[in-house]
Design a protein around this motif. Structure first.
Motif, mmCIF file in Angstrom:
data_model
loop_
_atom_site.group_PDB
_atom_site.id
_atom_site.type_symbol
_atom_site.label_atom_id
_atom_site.label_comp_id
_atom_site.label_asym_id
_atom_site.label_seq_id
_atom_site.Cartn_x
_atom_site.Cartn_y
_atom_site.Cartn_z
ATOM 1 N N LEU A 162 -3.114 -14.999 -3.060
ATOM 2 C CA LEU A 162 -3.314 -14.090 -2.106
ATOM 3 C C LEU A 162 -2.416 -12.801 -2.146
ATOM 4 N N LEU A 163 -1.212 -13.058 -2.552
ATOM 5 C CA LEU A 163 -0.235 -12.250 -2.582
ATOM 6 C C LEU A 163 -0.464 -11.239 -3.806
ATOM 7 N N GLY A 164 -1.024 -11.874 -4.853
ATOM 8 C CA GLY A 164 -1.508 -11.289 -6.163
ATOM 9 C C GLY A 164 -2.453 -10.196 -5.763
ATOM 10 N N LEU A 165 -3.434 -10.968 -4.907
ATOM 11 C CA LEU A 165 -4.710 -9.836 -4.529
ATOM 12 C C LEU A 165 -4.426 -8.792 -3.738
ATOM 13 N N ALA A 166 -3.305 -8.921 -2.989
ATOM 14 C CA ALA A 166 -2.835 -7.827 -2.125
ATOM 15 C C ALA A 166 -2.135 -6.722 -3.216
ATOM 16 N N ARG A 167 -1.270 -6.922 -4.268
ATOM 17 C CA ARG A 167 -0.929 -6.391 -5.183
ATOM 18 C C ARG A 167 -2.008 -5.600 -5.832
ATOM 19 N N SER A 168 -3.124 -6.148 -6.253
ATOM 20 C CA SER A 168 -4.213 -5.698 -7.057
ATOM 21 C C SER A 168 -4.814 -4.540 -6.271
ATOM 22 N N VAL A 169 -5.082 -4.933 -5.014
ATOM 23 C CA VAL A 169 -5.854 -4.196 -4.204
ATOM 24 C C VAL A 169 -5.065 -2.706 -3.984
ATOM 25 N N ALA A 201 -8.440 -7.789 -11.521
ATOM 26 C CA ALA A 201 -7.548 -8.589 -11.198
ATOM 27 C C ALA A 201 -7.924 -8.746 -9.779
ATOM 28 N N VAL A 202 -8.724 -8.136 -9.082
ATOM 29 C CA VAL A 202 -9.100 -8.745 -7.541
ATOM 30 C C VAL A 202 -10.036 -9.908 -7.958
ATOM 31 N N LEU A 203 -11.049 -9.595 -8.623
ATOM 32 C CA LEU A 203 -11.819 -10.834 -9.031
ATOM 33 C C LEU A 203 -11.287 -11.997 -9.542
ATOM 34 N N VAL A 258 0.810 -1.282 0.133
ATOM 35 C CA VAL A 258 0.062 -0.023 0.107
ATOM 36 C C VAL A 258 0.930 1.242 0.083
ATOM 37 N N GLY A 259 1.958 1.379 0.818
ATOM 38 C CA GLY A 259 2.869 2.326 0.905
ATOM 39 C C GLY A 259 3.571 2.533 -0.432
ATOM 40 N N SER A 260 3.738 1.546 -1.108
ATOM 41 C CA SER A 260 4.727 1.639 -2.258
ATOM 42 C C SER A 260 3.952 2.025 -3.322
ATOM 43 N N SER A 261 2.568 1.835 -3.358
ATOM 44 C CA SER A 261 1.774 2.371 -4.361
ATOM 45 C C SER A 261 1.235 3.807 -4.261
#
Length: 440
Positions: free
Chosen positions: A159-166, A286-288, A39-42
């Motif tokens: 789950l890691l991909g979901l975190a990146r997408s969100v 991506a989240v879906l 979140v911080g990086s984005s």
């Protein structure tokens, strides 16, 4: 009513099963820390851009700062893989988070005190890029050691991909609000704190997570380790074929889409707000897609991942065809879902089929190969569109993606290999490598 009541516990059991990987302590700790730092990086790019512009810089200065962030990642990516295999992924990632926490803290202090010159920003984001360059290959090598049951590895990557997408959806939005209210320095201070959370989570991992991968134990030179990693990479046809596909995808499909998509939106779809909608819907897709992947482990993962890449052809095709905004957004939704499926399964197969002791190096070679042509595509898309037209460039990219997927599926190791199928290295004159599926 009774039927609905009976179905509810079943749904809850399925959901618990899909999230069972979060029951593993080490992965849970890492997931929380990594998601927080994402979140911080984005948020940071928005703050950095406005820091440059608010400081009197223009487009050229902003370009220098952005280039200074990306170039070190490319330069140290392969070396980062060697270092991670020699010293251990956890140790390298912890050092990277501490470094990036310090960099963003200093950056924030300079902004708050009014001392952030453009040269200082260039230096700071370059050091940040060095930290990112060693973190990325170590990340790919660490994840399998956090998951004790190999069948849960796809869920971990999902789950890691979901975190990146969100984070890509929520981070810029948060950064815009905070920058407008408190200034870019506040955003970078938050980013520094999120790296601190990531470092704390890595420090909390149990002793069962290996600290050293033992890739030579210091006896072999880094150059010898590099040659060994390259040999492992090129000995796997499925790996270098899919890497080549991704390199050409970034050159011919994604880079033109990122450059010419906003241009088309400005001319035909309603401007920046329309383009923001398209990219936001891509993130939602991506989240879906990631949510749908939880708890699923297709029998031929690399074939499914490759087929999911067909979705990337749709947004370029929609823009090239001059379709209205709703259709372009729908195409982006499908592409985003496909990207999540492709990313999750590809990461899982890489981590399952490559030996743990060379995984960081192989990951680094794959990442470098996949993205090295991207800058060229970004630079060439505009001039090429001026010569042949925007629609022609985008249509070529869409058509190329369809051809590339079909070509990759011709390769048997991509089309047919299952999770448990051993490597057919002997057919290529290469000794079969032991599976890393049970690492950690």
């Amino acid at each position: 009513m009774t039927g609905e009541t009976e179905r509810t516990p079943a749904r809850r059991r399925r959901l618990r099963g899909r999230l069972a990987v979060l029951g593993e302590r080490d992965f849970r700790w890492f997931f929380v820390g990594y998601a927080t730092s994402l979140v911080g990086s984005s948020m940071a790019p928005v703050a950095v851009a406005f820091a440059v512009l608010d400081g009197g810089g223009g487009g050229s200065q902003l370009g220098w700062v952005m280039a200074a962030r990306i170039l070190p990642i490319v330069l140290v990516l392969v070396a980062g893989g060697v270092i991670a295999d020699r010293l251990g992924s956890r140790r390298v990632m912890l050092a990277s988070d501490v470094l990036r926490c310090a960099v963003q803290g200093v950056f924030a202090a300079l902004l708050v005190t009014g001392n952030a010159s453009v040269p200082a920003m260039v230096v700071l984001v370059a050091v940040w890029g060095l930290g990112e360059g060693v973190f990325l290959p170590a990340l790919g090598a660490l994840v399998p050691s956090l998951v004790r049951r190999p069948e849960r590895l796809p869920d971990a990557n999902t789950l890691l991909g979901l975190a990146r997408s969100v984070s890509t959806v929520a981070g810029p939005a948060l950064a815009g609000v905070i920058t407008a209210g408190l200034g870019p320095g506040a955003v970078l201070l938050i980013d520094a704190a999120t790296y601190g959370v990531g470092a704390l989570a890595l420090a909390r991992l149990s002793a069962a997570v290996p600290k050293s991968a033992g890739a030579g134990g210091g006896e072999a030179s880094m150059l010898a380790d590099l040659r060994h990693g390259w040999g492992e990479f090129r000995s796997r046809r499925w790996l270098w074929v899919t890497t080549l596909q991704m390199a050409l995808f970034n050159l011919l499909v994604w880079a033109p889409f990122l450059v010419l998509g906003p241009l088309t939106a400005q001319r035909e779809l309603g401007g920046a707000r329309a383009w923001g909608l398209v990219m936001g819907v891509y993130g939602v897709g991506a989240v879906l897609g990631g949510s749908l992947m939880l708890g699923r482990r297709p029998g031929r993962p690399l074939a499914v991942a490759t087929l999911a890449g067909l979705g990337w052809a749709l947004p370029s095709a929609a823009l090239a065809a001059g379709l209205p905004l709703g259709w372009v957004a729908a195409a982006a939704l499908v592409a985003g879902a496909g990207s999540a499926v492709c990313g999750s399964l590809y990461e899982s197969t890489l981590q399952s089929w490559v030996p743990a002791e060379v995984l960081a190096r192989v990951t680094a070679f794959g990442g470098l190969g996949a993205f090295v042509l991207g800058p060229l595509g970004l630079a060439a898309a505009g001039p090429l569109a001026d010569r042949v037209g925007v629609a022609a460039v985008l249509a070529f990219g869409a058509g190329w993606q369809l051809i590339a997927v079909a070509a990759v599926l011709v390769v048997r190791e991509v089309r047919c290999r299952s999770w448990e199928e051993p490597e057919q290295g002997a057919e290529r004159g290469v000794e079969p490598a032991p599976s890393a599926a049970g690492a950690g």
